[in-house]
Design a protein around this motif. Structure first.
Motif, short mmCIF file in Angstrom:
data_model
loop_
_atom_site.label_atom_id
_atom_site.label_comp_id
_atom_site.label_asym_id
_atom_site.label_seq_id
_atom_site.Cartn_x
_atom_site.Cartn_y
_atom_site.Cartn_z
N GLY A 146 -21.22 19.85 -1.74
CA GLY A 146 -21.23 19.45 -0.33
C GLY A 146 -21.78 18.06 -0.10
N SER A 147 -21.91 17.71 1.17
CA SER A 147 -22.34 16.36 1.55
C SER A 147 -23.43 16.42 2.61
N LEU A 148 -24.27 15.40 2.59
CA LEU A 148 -25.28 15.19 3.63
C LEU A 148 -25.44 13.71 3.86
N ARG A 149 -25.90 13.36 5.04
CA ARG A 149 -26.17 11.96 5.37
C ARG A 149 -27.60 11.85 5.90
N LEU A 150 -28.39 11.05 5.24
CA LEU A 150 -29.75 10.78 5.68
C LEU A 150 -29.80 9.46 6.44
N SER A 151 -30.64 9.43 7.47
CA SER A 151 -30.87 8.20 8.25
C SER A 151 -32.36 7.94 8.30
N CYS A 152 -32.70 6.67 8.41
CA CYS A 152 -34.11 6.29 8.51
C CYS A 152 -34.18 5.07 9.42
N THR A 196 -23.93 6.68 -1.48
CA THR A 196 -23.71 5.34 -0.95
C THR A 196 -24.87 5.00 -0.01
N ILE A 197 -25.42 3.81 -0.20
CA ILE A 197 -26.47 3.34 0.70
C ILE A 197 -25.92 2.22 1.58
N SER A 198 -26.31 2.23 2.84
CA SER A 198 -25.90 1.18 3.76
C SER A 198 -27.01 0.97 4.79
N ARG A 199 -26.89 -0.09 5.57
CA ARG A 199 -27.91 -0.34 6.59
C ARG A 199 -27.31 -1.03 7.79
N ASP A 200 -27.97 -0.83 8.92
CA ASP A 200 -27.61 -1.51 10.16
C ASP A 200 -28.80 -2.39 10.51
N ASN A 201 -28.69 -3.67 10.23
CA ASN A 201 -29.82 -4.58 10.43
C ASN A 201 -30.20 -4.69 11.90
N ALA A 202 -29.23 -4.61 12.78
CA ALA A 202 -29.52 -4.73 14.21
C ALA A 202 -30.37 -3.57 14.71
N LYS A 203 -30.24 -2.42 14.04
CA LYS A 203 -30.98 -1.22 14.46
C LYS A 203 -32.10 -0.87 13.49
N ASN A 204 -32.34 -1.75 12.50
CA ASN A 204 -33.41 -1.50 11.52
C ASN A 204 -33.30 -0.11 10.91
N THR A 205 -32.09 0.26 10.56
CA THR A 205 -31.82 1.62 10.06
C THR A 205 -31.11 1.56 8.72
N VAL A 206 -31.52 2.46 7.83
CA VAL A 206 -30.87 2.59 6.54
C VAL A 206 -30.30 4.00 6.42
N PHE A 207 -29.16 4.11 5.75
CA PHE A 207 -28.46 5.38 5.61
C PHE A 207 -28.26 5.69 4.12
N LEU A 208 -28.20 6.98 3.82
CA LEU A 208 -27.85 7.43 2.48
C LEU A 208 -26.79 8.52 2.62
N GLU A 209 -25.58 8.18 2.24
CA GLU A 209 -24.47 9.13 2.26
C GLU A 209 -24.43 9.80 0.90
N MET A 210 -24.58 11.13 0.88
CA MET A 210 -24.65 11.87 -0.38
C MET A 210 -23.47 12.82 -0.46
#
Length: 122
Positions: free
Chosen positions: A16-22, A68-82
């Motif tokens: 399965g898959s999960l997406r983490l946000s920070c 996959t790791i990505s980030r939204d600099n405008a929102k100071n947020t980092v994501f981890l797509e698993m």
């Protein structure tokens, strides 16, 4: 000060898959590196993925091709797509950020989220 708040953990079946946000908040001037570590029971904390402010990424060999790791600099947020999750991915996942902060005198420091439990089990 700076706070990191994580979301998106949970229980998922193998494959399965999960997406983490920070999301980081506070008196932030800029954020350099952001990323994710994980710690399984009885094991040391290990780096999962990191990303610079310019978008350069680094992934642990154990998750390459699945995470996959990505980030939204405008929102100071980092994501981890698993994706294609395995039981051995079960751990508490912690986000981190290397931050320059302060309203007057700028300081730098590393900040951590509270941790998000990811459990991969059938």
């Amino acid at each position: 000060q700076v706070q990191l708040v994580e979301s998106g953990g949970g229980l998922v079946q193998p494959g399965g898959s999960l997406r983490l946000s920070c999301a980081a908040s506070g008196s932030i001037f800029s954020i350099n590196a952001m990323g994710w570590y994980r710690q399984a029971p009885g094991k040391e904390r290990e780096l999962v993925a990191g990303i610079t402010s310019g978008g350069i990424t680094n992934l642990a060999d154990s998750v390459k091709g699945r995470f996959t790791i990505s980030r939204d600099n405008a929102k100071n947020t980092v994501f981890l797509e698993m994706n294609s999750l395995k039981p051995e991915d079960t751990a508490v996942y912690f986000c981190y950020a290397a931050v320059k902060y302060g309203l007057g005198y700028r300081k730098t420091g590393d900040f951590w989220g509270q941790g998000a439990q990811v459990t991969v089990s059938s």
